[in-house]
Structure formats: C-alpha cells, structure tokens
Design an enzyme around this catalytic site. Structure first.
Site, PDB file in Angstrom:
ATOM      1  N   ASP A  72       0.812  -1.214   0.000  1.00 15.21           N
ATOM      2  CA  ASP A  72       0.000   0.000   0.000  1.00 15.21           C
ATOM      3  C   ASP A  72       0.845   1.263   0.000  1.00 15.21           C
ATOM      4  O   ASP A  72       2.055   1.231   0.163  1.00 15.21           O
ATOM      5  CB  ASP A  72      -0.939   0.009   1.217  1.00 15.21           C
ATOM      6  CG  ASP A  72      -0.264  -0.501   2.484  1.00 15.21           C
ATOM      7  OD1 ASP A  72       0.942  -0.259   2.656  1.00 15.21           O
ATOM      8  OD2 ASP A  72      -0.934  -1.159   3.298  1.00 15.21           O
TER       9      ASP A  72
ATOM     10  N   ASP B 229      -7.806  -3.203  14.032  1.00 15.94           N
ATOM     11  CA  ASP B 229      -9.172  -3.485  13.579  1.00 15.94           C
ATOM     12  C   ASP B 229      -9.218  -4.706  12.664  1.00 15.94           C
ATOM     13  O   ASP B 229     -10.246  -5.014  12.066  1.00 15.94           O
ATOM     14  CB  ASP B 229      -9.782  -2.278  12.866  1.00 15.94           C
ATOM     15  CG  ASP B 229      -8.979  -1.846  11.640  1.00 15.94           C
ATOM     16  OD1 ASP B 229      -7.941  -2.484  11.342  1.00 15.94           O
ATOM     17  OD2 ASP B 229      -9.385  -0.869  10.971  1.00 15.94           O
TER      18      ASP B 229
ATOM     19  N   HIS C 289      -7.269  -5.106   9.931  1.00 14.63           N
ATOM     20  CA  HIS C 289      -6.932  -4.855   8.530  1.00 14.63           C
ATOM     21  C   HIS C 289      -5.611  -5.504   8.139  1.00 14.63           C
ATOM     22  O   HIS C 289      -4.701  -5.637   8.961  1.00 14.63           O
ATOM     23  CB  HIS C 289      -6.942  -3.356   8.193  1.00 14.63           C
ATOM     24  CG  HIS C 289      -5.812  -2.557   8.760  1.00 14.63           C
ATOM     25  ND1 HIS C 289      -5.997  -1.484   9.604  1.00 14.63           N
ATOM     26  CD2 HIS C 289      -4.470  -2.631   8.581  1.00 14.63           C
ATOM     27  CE1 HIS C 289      -4.841  -0.946   9.916  1.00 14.63           C
ATOM     28  NE2 HIS C 289      -3.895  -1.627   9.310  1.00 14.63           N
TER      29      HIS C 289
ATOM     30  N   GLU D 281      -9.597  -2.319   5.117  1.00 14.20           N
ATOM     31  CA  GLU D 281     -10.276  -2.049   6.374  1.00 14.20           C
ATOM     32  C   GLU D 281     -11.546  -2.907   6.506  1.00 14.20           C
ATOM     33  O   GLU D 281     -12.036  -3.472   5.525  1.00 14.20           O
ATOM     34  CB  GLU D 281     -10.661  -0.567   6.454  1.00 14.20           C
ATOM     35  CG  GLU D 281      -9.484   0.397   6.385  1.00 14.20           C
ATOM     36  CD  GLU D 281      -8.744   0.533   7.702  1.00 14.20           C
ATOM     37  OE1 GLU D 281      -8.834  -0.372   8.554  1.00 14.20           O
ATOM     38  OE2 GLU D 281      -8.051   1.559   7.882  1.00 14.20           O
TER      39      GLU D 281
END
Length: 238
Positions: free
Chosen positions: A67, A136, A138, A143
């Site tokens: 990313d 979370d 990810h 996400e």
C-alpha cells in the site's frame, strides 16, 4: 496454518527474516510482497545485516508493497516508498527498478489499481507475502467492510487506523485519510503468507482473525482459507 508465539520482538523478527531469506536463497528471483509499519522493521534490520555479511543476495529479487498513502509522493518522508527505501532498499543490493509501490500521486486511482494488479499478474504473482495486522483486523489497508475487495483500490482509512498511525506524524490531523491498497486477490494468490504481530494490544484481534468467523468485518480472517500461512506473534511490543 503454522502459528508460533515467541518471547521477544527480536526473536519474532529473526524468525521472520529466516523465512524470507530461505525463500530468496531457494529462489533468487523471488517476488516478495512487503509491508510497512513498525512491526516489520526488526525483520528488515535482520535482512540488512545478513545481506551486508554476504549471506543474502537481493540482486535478482522483485518486491511489491501492499500500500501507499494517497496524496503523498515517494519523496515525502511519511510515504511508504520513503519508508521502504529508508528501512530496507537503501541498505541491500536490490535494483530499485525492481521495487514497486502503488503510486500515491496517481490522478486516476482506479486505473492505478488496475495497473498494479496487472503488473503483479505479469510477473507471475507473489511468492511470499509479508503481512502485519491492524488493531481493527486490517491487512494492507483493507479495512473492515461489508465485502472483501479483490482489486487494488482506494480506501478511506478507519479512524482507528488514523489514530494508530498518528504516532508517525506531528498530529492525527496530518495523517492522510485515504490510501491505495493491494486487494485481497493478490494477497490470497501469494504462494506463501508470513504474518508478523507484536504487542498485547493485537492479541485479541489476531485470535478472532485466526479462529473466529471468516468475515470482511475482520479482514485478516480470510487468511484461514489460505493453504500456506505462517504467523509469528510476540506479546512484546517493538
């Protein structure tokens, strides 16, 4: 799935570096998927050490990163291109032309995603993908969502991700709110996946990802269906 809990961050980093180096030694032209964030820094440091000693050769290796923050150039010190240069590429004998990160300045992020996916396919896919996990769940910047997104795509970062990454910036307000991230297809098509996780704050989400329901609400849970996953966890934060 292979799961290892180790006592220290250093042990986690060395074990992960051993797996990556074994891949490169057995396949000098390996395509290695790389991750950013604080967790893999120790792994990169170990790889640098072995390369400088002459035990590891990156000359023919190709890398693809998961990313990049959208809106940041590779010269920006907070970009993931800059991070990779600083923490790995500048210190090993890799050809920078063979290191690939999504273009955070792409005017058409959808076209950039299509280009990135096509490139990964063109080079034969990823031999080994290094992952971390967010608080979370990810992986990359995929996400929690209602669906697993297959393609490399532009994503709005969750508030928890922005807050977690704010430690790298002057304030949370400076953290980019969007990122280009490799989608689940390229990740899951990697021949091998290696996940490194450090810190007690990641223990619960990791447990849910590896043993709970497979759901896009916890993106890492999709790894349960991959045939070759190794997870190395330490409660010690780096």
């Amino acid at each position: 799935m292979k799961f290892y809990e180790v006592a220290t961050y250093k042990e986690m980093s060395r074990k992960a570096a051993n797996i990556i180096s074994a891949e490169i030694i057995s396949n000098p032209k390996a395509v290695i998927g790389l991750a950013t964030g604080s967790t893999p820094i120790g792994t990169y440091n170990q790889l640098i050490e072995w390369c400088k000693k002459g035990d590891l050769d990156f000359a023919q290796v190709t890398t693809v990163n998961l990313d990049e923050y959208y809106g940041l150039s590779g010269e920006n010190e907070q970009s993931y291109r800059y991070f990779m240069n600083d923490h790995l590429f500048d210190h090993v004998n890799i050809d920078k032309n063979n290191t690939h990160v999504p273009n955070g300045l792409a005017k058409d992020p959808e076209a950039e995603g299509e280009r990135y996916d096509a490139f990964i396919k063109e080079i034969g896919g990823i031999d080994l993908q290094l992952l971390g996990i967010g608080i979370d769940g990810h992986i990359g910047f995929n996400e929690p969502d209602d669906v697993f997104v297959k393609e490399t795509h532009l994503v709005d970062l969750d508030e928890s991700t922005i807050q977690a990454n704010s430690r790298f910036f002057e304030s949370a307000d400076e953290v980019p709110k969007k990122a280009l991230t490799m989608g689940m297809m390229s990740i899951m098509q990697a021949k091998k996946i290696l996940m490194v996780v450090s810190g007690e704050n990641k223990e619960q989400i990791l447990k849910e990802a590896l043993t709970g329901p497979i759901t896009p609400k916890n993106p890492a849970s999709i790894l349960q269906v991959h045939p070759d996953v190794t997870v190395i966890f330490t409660k010690q934060a780096n």
